[in-house]
Design an enzyme around this catalytic site. Sequence first.
Site, PDB file in Angstrom:
ATOM      1  N   ARG A 228     -51.748  -6.761  34.227  1.00 38.19           N
ATOM      2  CA  ARG A 228     -50.442  -6.157  34.454  1.00 38.19           C
ATOM      3  C   ARG A 228     -49.930  -5.564  33.144  1.00 38.19           C
ATOM      4  NH1 ARG A 228     -51.866  -6.060  38.784  1.00 38.19           N
ATOM      5  NH2 ARG A 228     -51.060  -7.038  40.670  1.00 38.19           N
ATOM      6  N   HIS A 276     -55.616   2.898  36.122  1.00 35.68           N
ATOM      7  CA  HIS A 276     -55.438   1.837  37.118  1.00 35.68           C
ATOM      8  C   HIS A 276     -56.554   1.878  38.173  1.00 35.68           C
ATOM      9  CE1 HIS A 276     -52.156  -0.946  38.882  1.00 35.68           C
ATOM     10  NE2 HIS A 276     -53.363  -1.355  39.264  1.00 35.68           N
TER      11      HIS A 276
END
Length: 313
Positions: A228, A276
């Site tokens: 994250r 990502h």
Amino acid sequence: MIRVLFADKPENWGRYETPLTEAIAATGVEAQIVQPDESDPAQIDYVVYSPQGPVQDFTAYTGAKAVLNLWAGVERVVGNDTLTQPLCRMVDAGLERGMVEYVTGHVLRYHLGIDATLAQQDGVWRHDDGVPPLARDRSVVMLGLGALGKACAEALAGPGFAVTGWSRTRKDIPGITCLSGDDGLAEALSRAEILVSILPDTPETTNLLNADTLAQMPKGARLVNPGRGTLIDDDALLAALDRGQIGHATLDVFRVEPLPPEHPYWAHPQVTVTPHIAAESRAETASEVIAENIRRGEAGEPFLYLVDRSRGY
């Protein structure tokens, strides 16, 4: 017949329509899958949810037996005050394998010095520069030993890396040195020639990698973050990179996505940005997880991957 709401972005339905329909049918459950506005919310039995989808207020879904998240992370929904139904996170075999392959690839890239090799295709034979150590002599630390972290730690132990794992609560994984708590974190960081972070986004993990903790790592350590973006204090990492405390960072997740073009990570010579891509739910395997939880709900069995709201994951 039960009703299942598919509450992701409309353009994603094309990827999920066939695998989700077939996966639910294979469980023997008779279900009608509907889109938002195609059914009375009070008549919905299960919500297949994405944080980027149209449903963010669950108040009207009074008959829903569970909200089944399509993403591994639940930080965007776990604090939703309108959510009173059980929430299940996604633990998807395809997502897990993608994460394992991403982490293994970048750890090996750092271990073998592949970046330096690619930068030295200039006609100079540098055999005297030496060879990398064997994996058994390279210390890799995994922050986070949930399903994804455990799978990555075990994969790295396969070729012989000396793997240490850290988690908030004590874990016991054969072949992995497992540490926990504040003292365990300090010890883990001191070993981290290559650090991989796969922790969830919680108040306790925000800015876990900051000026103090980065300074505890061996000078020149490498960092891989497919977890994250909030785990890293960006200013602290940039400063640590500039002074050589951290040798290089590969970052797949960020506080703002897409990462803005003006962000200093893009231009920093010691940062690799990936968009990502480390762990993406695959429609086929994610549909199997969703279908199994629907079957369990209809059979009165415990749901898989139920989120503990108090812990945030």
